[in-house]
Design an enzyme around this catalytic site. Structure first.
Site, PDB file in Angstrom:
ATOM      1  N   ASP A 288       0.814  -1.211   0.000  1.00  0.00           N
ATOM      2  CA  ASP A 288       0.000   0.000   0.000  1.00  0.00           C
ATOM      3  C   ASP A 288       0.857   1.274   0.000  1.00  0.00           C
ATOM      4  O   ASP A 288       2.083   1.217  -0.104  1.00  0.00           O
ATOM      5  CB  ASP A 288      -0.971  -0.044   1.180  1.00  0.00           C
ATOM      6  CG  ASP A 288      -2.346   0.493   0.844  1.00  0.00           C
ATOM      7  OD1 ASP A 288      -2.459   1.332  -0.067  1.00  0.00           O
ATOM      8  OD2 ASP A 288      -3.321   0.072   1.508  1.00  0.00           O
TER       9      ASP A 288
ATOM     10  N   ASP B 181      -9.488   3.678  -3.916  1.00  0.00           N
ATOM     11  CA  ASP B 181     -10.291   2.553  -3.446  1.00  0.00           C
ATOM     12  C   ASP B 181     -11.701   2.574  -4.022  1.00  0.00           C
ATOM     13  O   ASP B 181     -12.352   3.618  -4.120  1.00  0.00           O
ATOM     14  CB  ASP B 181     -10.407   2.582  -1.919  1.00  0.00           C
ATOM     15  CG  ASP B 181      -9.095   2.235  -1.235  1.00  0.00           C
ATOM     16  OD1 ASP B 181      -8.104   1.985  -1.941  1.00  0.00           O
ATOM     17  OD2 ASP B 181      -9.067   2.227   0.005  1.00  0.00           O
TER      18      ASP B 181
END
Length: 408
Positions: free
Chosen positions: A164, A219
Site C-alpha cells: 500500500d 479505493d
C-alpha cells in the site's frame, strides 16, 4: 479502430480493418523484462479481507474462507489466493525489528496459517505498506525495513504481497517501491507483487519492472458510481497490461449488497474483459446463489484468463451507452455492450469498431445466458440492454463453405 501495440506473445492476433494476421507460430518474445519472478502470467484470482471485513479479521475467518473457496467450487475455477489485508500485525515491531502477528487475532502465527492454506491447494497473501505505518495505522509499514520484511514473508510461505501507499513521508513512490521489489526478489521465493499506489503517479507508466499488478484507481466502494468510474479510469491504461503485469481497478464488490444484480454483472463483465485481478471482496462463507452465479461464471473467467492477455477497451461511446471490445486467443473477440443510462437502450457493435475485417461472419455466444445464438452475424452485432446493465458476447469467426450462407 483501436490499435494494440507490441503484442507478440505466445498466441497473438493482430487486427486491422482490411486484414487479419496470424502470428501464433512465431517464437515467444517478451514485451518487457518484468520481475522475472514467473508469476502473474494471467490476472490473479482469489479473495481479500478488506472490502467486507476491514480490520475485523482473525485466523478463523481466514481458515473458514479458505475452506469456503474449496467447498463452493471457486478454487477449482481459479480463485486460489487467500489474501489478508491490513490490521494483521501488532502495533509495533519486536525488539529485533521484526513484524509480529497480532496475538489476539492470529495466535497461531502466519506460518501456521500459510501451511493450512497451502494444504487446501491454495496460496496465502499478506499486506504491508510502503510507508512508516499502514493505512489503518494499527501496524507498522515496511519503509526502511524492506529486506527484513521480505525475508519474513518468504520464511512464512507467503505467495502474494499487497503493498500500500499510506504514511510515506511524501517520498515519491518511484523511490519507495523498488526497495521492496528488490528485497522480495533476493529471497528467491516467487511472490506476486501487487502495488497499491492508487494511480496517483500513473503507475501503469513505470511500475511494470516493479510489480505484477498496479492499482490505477483509488479505493472502490460498493456503489454503481464508484464501480463504473474505476472501470473508466483503468481503461485509459489498457495498452500497458500484458502477461506478467496487470492494471488493477481494485477488488470486486460483488455480493456485498450495495448494487443490483445487473450492476454486479456489469462489474464482473468489465473486470473480466479488462484483465483485472479477480479478487472477491464479499464473505465467501455465506454466498447467495446469485453471487455465486456471477463470480463463478466460467465463461467470463475464461475471458479474463485468456493467454493472449490483451485488455479490452472502449471502442465506441455514444452518449450513455458504450461498446467495449478486445481480442482473445484463437481469433476470437470479447464484446461488452454497456448501458450506463437509467433507461432501456439498443446498442450496436460495428465490426470496424471492434477490429474485425469487413464481411467477417461470426458465431456469437452470450456469456451470461450461456447460449450460442442461432443467428450468425455479419458486420454488426445489435442487442437490447436494460438500464445499468450489459450484454457480454464471445465472437468466433466462421469459415463458410459455398453453400453455408449466414442466417441474417
Amino acid at each position: 479502430m483501436e490499435k494494440y501495440n507490441g503484442l507478440v506473445m505466445m498466441a497473438v492476433v493482430m487486427f486491422c480493418s482490411q486484414c487479419w494476421i496470424d502470428v501464433e507460430a512465431r517464437p515467444v518474445i517478451e514485451r518487457r523484462n518484468l520481475l522475472a519472478n514467473g508469476v502473474g502470467m494471467t490476472p490473479p484470482m482469489g479473495w481479500n479481507t478488506w472490502n467486507h471485513f476491514y480490520c475485523d479479521i482473525n485466523e478463523t475467518v481466514i481458515r473458514e474462507s479458505a475452506d469456503a473457496l474449496v467447498s463452493s467450487g471457486l478454487a477449482k475455477l481459479g480463485y486460489r489466493y487467500v489474501n489478508i489485508d491490513d490490521c494483521w500485525a501488532e502495533h509495533d515491531r519486536d525488539s529485533t525489528g521484526y513484524l509480529v502477528p497480532k496475538r489476539s487475532t492470529f495466535p497461531s502465527g502466519i506460518k501456521a496459517l500459510a501451511d493450512y492454506v497451502h494444504g487446501k491447494g491454495l496460496k496465502l497473501g499478506i499486506y504491508s505498506d510502503a510507508g512508516h505505518r499502514t493505512c489503518s495505522q494499527t501496524m507498522p509499514g515496511s519503509l526502511g525495513h524492506e529486506q527484513k520484511d521480505a525475508e519474513t514473508f518468504a520464511s512464512w510461505g507467503i505467495d502474494y504481497l499487497k503493498y500500500d501507499n499510506c504514511n510515506n513521508g511524501d517520498l515519491k513512490p518511484m523511490k519507495r517501491y523498488p526497495e521492496m521489489t528488490r528485497a522480495l526478489m533476493s529471497t528467491g521465493r516467487p511472490i506476486f507483487v501487487s502495488l497499491c499506489e492508487w494511480g496517483d503517479m500513473h503507475p501503469a507508466l513505470w511500475a511494470d519492472t516493479l510489480g505484477n499488478s498496479w492499482r490505477t484507481t483509488f479505493d472502490i466502494n460498493d456503489s454503481w458510481d464508484s464501480m463504473i468510474s474505476r472501470a473508466d479510469q483503468n481503461e485509459v491504461y489498457a495498452e500497458h497490461a500484458r502477461p506478467g503485469g496487470w492494471n488493477d481497478p481494485d477488488m470486486l464488490e460483488v455480493g456485498n449488497g450495495g448494487m443490483s444484480n445487473d450492476e454486479y454483472i456489469v462489474h464482473f463483465s468489465l473486470w473480466a474483459a479488462s484483465k483485472a485481478p479477480l479478487l472477491i471482496g464479499c464473505d465467501v462463507r455465506s454466498l447467495t446463489n446469485e453471487t455465486l452465479a456471477i463470480i463463478g461464471n466460467e465463461e467470463a473467467i475464461a475471458v479474463n484468463q485468456d493467454p493472449l492477455g490483451v485488455q479490452a477497451k472502449k471502442v465506441r461511446m455514444d452518449g450513455d451507452h458504450e461498446v467495449w471490445a478486445g481480442p482473445l486467443s484463437g481469433y476470437r473477440t470479447v464484446v461488452v455492450l454497456l448501458n450506463r443510462s437509467p433507461e432501456f437502450r439498443t446498442i450496436t457493435a460495428q465490426w470496424d469498431d471492434i477490429g474485425l475485417p469487413p464481411n467477417t461472419v461470426v458465431e456469437v455466444r452470450d456469456l451470461w445466458k450461456h447460449a450460442t445464438l442461432e443467428k450468425r452475424f455479419v458486420n454488426e452485432l445489435r442487442a437490447d440492454v436494460h438500464h445499468h446493465a450489459c450484454k457480454m458476447f464471445l465472437l468466433t469467426p466462421l469459415t463458410l463453405s459455398g453453400k453455408d450462407e449466414p442466417k441474417v
